[in-house]
Enzyme design. Structure first.
Site, short mmCIF file in Angstrom:
data_model
loop_
_atom_site.label_atom_id
_atom_site.label_comp_id
_atom_site.label_asym_id
_atom_site.label_seq_id
_atom_site.Cartn_x
_atom_site.Cartn_y
_atom_site.Cartn_z
CB THR A 128 -0.90 0.07 1.25
OG1 THR A 128 -0.09 0.32 2.40
CG2 THR A 128 -1.72 -1.18 1.43
CG ASP A 129 1.17 5.89 -1.28
OD1 ASP A 129 2.18 6.09 -0.57
OD2 ASP A 129 0.88 6.63 -2.24
CD1 TRP A 130 3.23 7.16 5.71
CD2 TRP A 130 4.45 5.36 5.20
NE1 TRP A 130 4.01 6.85 6.80
CE2 TRP A 130 4.77 5.75 6.51
CE3 TRP A 130 5.09 4.26 4.66
CZ2 TRP A 130 5.69 5.08 7.30
CZ3 TRP A 130 6.00 3.59 5.44
CH2 TRP A 130 6.30 4.00 6.73
#
Length: 175
Positions: A105-107
């Site tokens: 996932t992105d942050w």
């Protein structure tokens, strides 16, 4: 021009990954079309447009260069967070294109402000939830025991762990 960009992405990935223990992450998968309200927006797109326009670059980069990782985007595609999309993470990337790396996932994708579900990330084939907060871990553990209206099969969590371990052991240099 668009085909040229796809070819360049594949060539750059191959070049970087020639160095032992080094890999690339291609991002933001997929339909990342705006910066404002990325967690709340849903890109409504037909299957044909999704395949022919938005996913084609990722498909070429994966098939031609096997990047080490894919990072999902914050947004939704047709109402489903990309990080929670089995169709994007497993069906398209892994089964159709043969992607063998990890998906992350992105942050802070799984935040409480309209973010995706950590347990659904794992069920979709998204191997790493970044940064992996205590709330994410609790949600995953609860889903394994079918608590709080979520369900996660242990085999899905095991598959994610196996892909992460394979990346670690095939990327380390012992020289």
């Amino acid at each position: 021009m668009e085909i040229l960009v796809r070819i360049i992405a594949a060539a750059l990935t191959r070049g970087v990954q020639r160095q032992h223990g080094v890999g690339t992450t291609i991002k933001h998968y997929a339909c990342n079309n705006q910066e404002e309200n990325r967690r709340g927006v849903s890109s409504i797109v037909s299957e044909r447009a999704l395949r022919e326009i938005y996913l084609k670059g990722f498909e070429i980069a994966i098939k031609e260069s096997q990047p080490k990782a894919i990072m999902t985007s914050y947004n939704k595609v047709n109402g489903v967070h990309t990080a929670n999309s089995y169709d994007l993470c497993t069906t398209a990337a892994r089964k159709e294109w043969g992607f063998a790396g990890i998906i992350m996932t992105d942050w802070t994708t799984t935040n409480a402000d309209g973010g995706s579900s950590a347990a659904k990330c794992i069920a979709a084939g998204n191997d790493l939830v970044m940064p992996g907060t205590d709330t994410d871990r609790r949600e995953i553990l609860d889903a394994l025991s079918a608590e709080n209206d979520q369900y996660l099969e242990e085999k899905d969590l095991t598959a994610c762990a196996q892909r992460i371990l394979e990346m670690i052991f095939t990327s380390n240099s012992y020289e």
